[in-house]
Design an enzyme around this catalytic site. Sequence first.
Site, PDB file in Angstrom:
ATOM      1  N   HIS A 222      20.653  27.857 -60.200  1.00 50.07           N
ATOM      2  CA  HIS A 222      21.375  27.415 -61.395  1.00 50.07           C
ATOM      3  C   HIS A 222      20.474  26.890 -62.506  1.00 50.07           C
ATOM      4  O   HIS A 222      20.940  26.613 -63.603  1.00 50.07           O
ATOM      5  CB  HIS A 222      22.400  26.335 -61.036  1.00 50.07           C
ATOM      6  CG  HIS A 222      21.778  24.991 -60.784  1.00 50.07           C
ATOM      7  ND1 HIS A 222      21.123  24.688 -59.627  1.00 50.07           N
ATOM      8  CD2 HIS A 222      21.697  23.887 -61.557  1.00 50.07           C
ATOM      9  CE1 HIS A 222      20.676  23.452 -59.689  1.00 50.07           C
ATOM     10  NE2 HIS A 222      21.001  22.936 -60.847  1.00 50.07           N
TER      11      HIS A 222
HETATM   12  C1  UD1 Z   1      23.768  20.034 -64.557  1.00 48.93           C
HETATM   13  C2  UD1 Z   1      22.509  19.159 -64.624  1.00 48.93           C
HETATM   14  C3  UD1 Z   1      21.512  19.604 -63.571  1.00 48.93           C
HETATM   15  C4  UD1 Z   1      22.149  19.673 -62.203  1.00 48.93           C
HETATM   16  C5  UD1 Z   1      23.374  20.561 -62.278  1.00 48.93           C
HETATM   17  C6  UD1 Z   1      24.066  20.675 -60.945  1.00 48.93           C
HETATM   18  C7  UD1 Z   1      21.810  18.326 -66.842  1.00 48.93           C
HETATM   19  C8  UD1 Z   1      20.814  18.506 -67.915  1.00 48.93           C
HETATM   20  N1  UD1 Z   1      21.837  19.300 -65.908  1.00 48.93           N
HETATM   21  O1  UD1 Z   1      23.386  21.354 -64.906  1.00 48.93           O
HETATM   22  O2  UD1 Z   1      20.442  18.679 -63.529  1.00 48.93           O
HETATM   23  O3  UD1 Z   1      21.219  20.199 -61.288  1.00 48.93           O
HETATM   24  O4  UD1 Z   1      24.271  19.990 -63.234  1.00 48.93           O
HETATM   25  O5  UD1 Z   1      25.186  21.471 -61.034  1.00 48.93           O
HETATM   26  O6  UD1 Z   1      22.527  17.355 -66.836  1.00 48.93           O
HETATM   27  N2  UD1 Z   1      30.351  24.622 -66.192  1.00 48.93           N
HETATM   28  C9  UD1 Z   1      31.599  24.980 -65.738  1.00 48.93           C
HETATM   29  N3  UD1 Z   1      32.339  24.043 -65.070  1.00 48.93           N
HETATM   30  C10 UD1 Z   1      31.904  22.776 -64.859  1.00 48.93           C
HETATM   31  C11 UD1 Z   1      30.622  22.418 -65.337  1.00 48.93           C
HETATM   32  C12 UD1 Z   1      29.859  23.345 -65.989  1.00 48.93           C
HETATM   33  O7  UD1 Z   1      32.024  26.107 -65.906  1.00 48.93           O
HETATM   34  O8  UD1 Z   1      32.624  21.980 -64.232  1.00 48.93           O
HETATM   35  C13 UD1 Z   1      29.532  25.644 -66.880  1.00 48.93           C
HETATM   36  C14 UD1 Z   1      29.704  25.622 -68.369  1.00 48.93           C
HETATM   37  O9  UD1 Z   1      29.604  26.931 -68.825  1.00 48.93           O
HETATM   38  C15 UD1 Z   1      28.506  24.835 -68.854  1.00 48.93           C
HETATM   39  C16 UD1 Z   1      27.456  25.215 -67.830  1.00 48.93           C
HETATM   40  O10 UD1 Z   1      28.162  25.372 -66.606  1.00 48.93           O
HETATM   41  O11 UD1 Z   1      28.156  25.138 -70.152  1.00 48.93           O
HETATM   42  C17 UD1 Z   1      26.372  24.194 -67.684  1.00 48.93           C
HETATM   43  O12 UD1 Z   1      26.911  22.906 -67.386  1.00 48.93           O
HETATM   44  P1  UD1 Z   1      26.029  21.578 -67.679  1.00 48.93           P
HETATM   45  O13 UD1 Z   1      26.735  20.399 -67.157  1.00 48.93           O
HETATM   46  O14 UD1 Z   1      25.600  21.573 -69.115  1.00 48.93           O
HETATM   47  O15 UD1 Z   1      24.700  21.841 -66.875  1.00 48.93           O
HETATM   48  P2  UD1 Z   1      24.466  22.400 -65.401  1.00 48.93           P
HETATM   49  O16 UD1 Z   1      23.774  23.707 -65.515  1.00 48.93           O
HETATM   50  O17 UD1 Z   1      25.706  22.319 -64.566  1.00 48.93           O
END
Ligand code: UD1
Length: 385
Positions: A222
């Site tokens: 991820h």
């Molecule tokens: C975040 C953390 C990372 C952690 C990871 C675990 C930061 C900078 N990153 O990354 O350290 O390892 O979580 O999962 O804080 N999305 C969904 N549903 C959700 C959440 C996210 O669909 O419930 C999708 C969205 O398209 C979003 C993308 O995932 O834009 C990224 O989510 P985000 O929380 O920005 O970062 P992660 O990649 O999940």
Amino acid sequence: MHISTPAPHHPHSILCVVGARPNFMKMAPIMAALDNLEPALKVSLVHTGQHYDVTMNHQYFEALGIPQPDINLEVGSGSHAVQTADVMRRFEPALDVTQPSAVLVVGDVNSTLACALVAAKKGIPVIHVEAGLRSFDRAMPEEINRILTDQISDLLFITERSGRENLLREGIADSRIRFVGNVMIDTLRRNLERAVPVNKILKDAGKKMSVNGHDYAVLTLHRPSNVDDPNILRTLLETILKISTRLPVIFPMHPRTRAMTEKFGLSEMLNVPGLVQLPPMGYLEMLGLMKDARVVLTDSGGIQEETTALGVPCITLRNNTERPITVDEGTNTIAGQDPVKILAAFDEIMRSGGKAGRIPEYWDGQASVRIAAAIHAWLENGLRS
Ligand code: UD1
């Protein structure tokens, strides 16, 4: 006649913060241990809403028995700036309402830094659990979050001794640092017996495939550095496909990874018999997948630690780790994004069974109890470290 006396009221309160999936398994044992302190401490929970899907969020609260958040800031997804800024704007009024003695944050996600920053600027002491980890790679958003959160924290709990050296080098006073071990491993030990068997997971997901004993690999991906670049993601997936011809690979997909795979037109190539795609797993399902696997391939930080605690070989698909003890003492091998190195590490594990490893110091299931005791002493001492 029996007259009950009210329980002595503790003047102190702690506001705990969670935001994203890797925070939940860390916070569960900490809140339980804080609740057990005598005299009682007022403990409340803010969820920033950084992760919000059922699979990324709700099923963890249920499985781990985390209390319902007192406040949910519902920030959702966004760029780093937008997400961090939204958490800050919404967390400030929550602090005004709760007026805690200290704010406790865990890990290194955007919510961790955002809430620590708001608290520090308001003169509210910050407690950071899982402090001091450093990948020395500032292209990782988490590395920025770690460095900055530690700089503004008053009490810093470290999981491995390397954390102390890192913090001292950055000018943090030794008196603020406590080596307590790893709260994620508290959660792992408490839940190991409840782990869901791999073939039940496959069956419940409607998959026809089943696996024999330990004869399967688990993959998680991820990190933006692995999944946001089409060439890197394609190369990694091609390498996994090679592995899948020798050992079935079970692949629970993070929403970011699923979105990127679709965007880059890479979904089709994953439709091969040796690869099973699953939605993001709950905690007990992921634990079940990991504990019996021949090998786990991952770019997650937490999974590097969990595989070390389980004694399961881990190949880390990153060029570095902020958790060096998993390599020095545990079962972890750093292979990066290079297919040659990944396949060599895989061959070695298939040939020899991989590194035996040992359980690192204080990864004994009692880290949260040490943290609660240290917080209690710190509060009694007038928050002086
Ligand atoms: C975040 C953390 C990372 C952690 C990871 C675990 C930061 C900078 N990153 O990354 O350290 O390892 O979580 O999962 O804080 N999305 C969904 N549903 C959700 C959440 C996210 O669909 O419930 C999708 C969205 O398209 C979003 C993308 O995932 O834009 C990224 O989510 P985000 O929380 O920005 O970062 P992660 O990649 O999940």
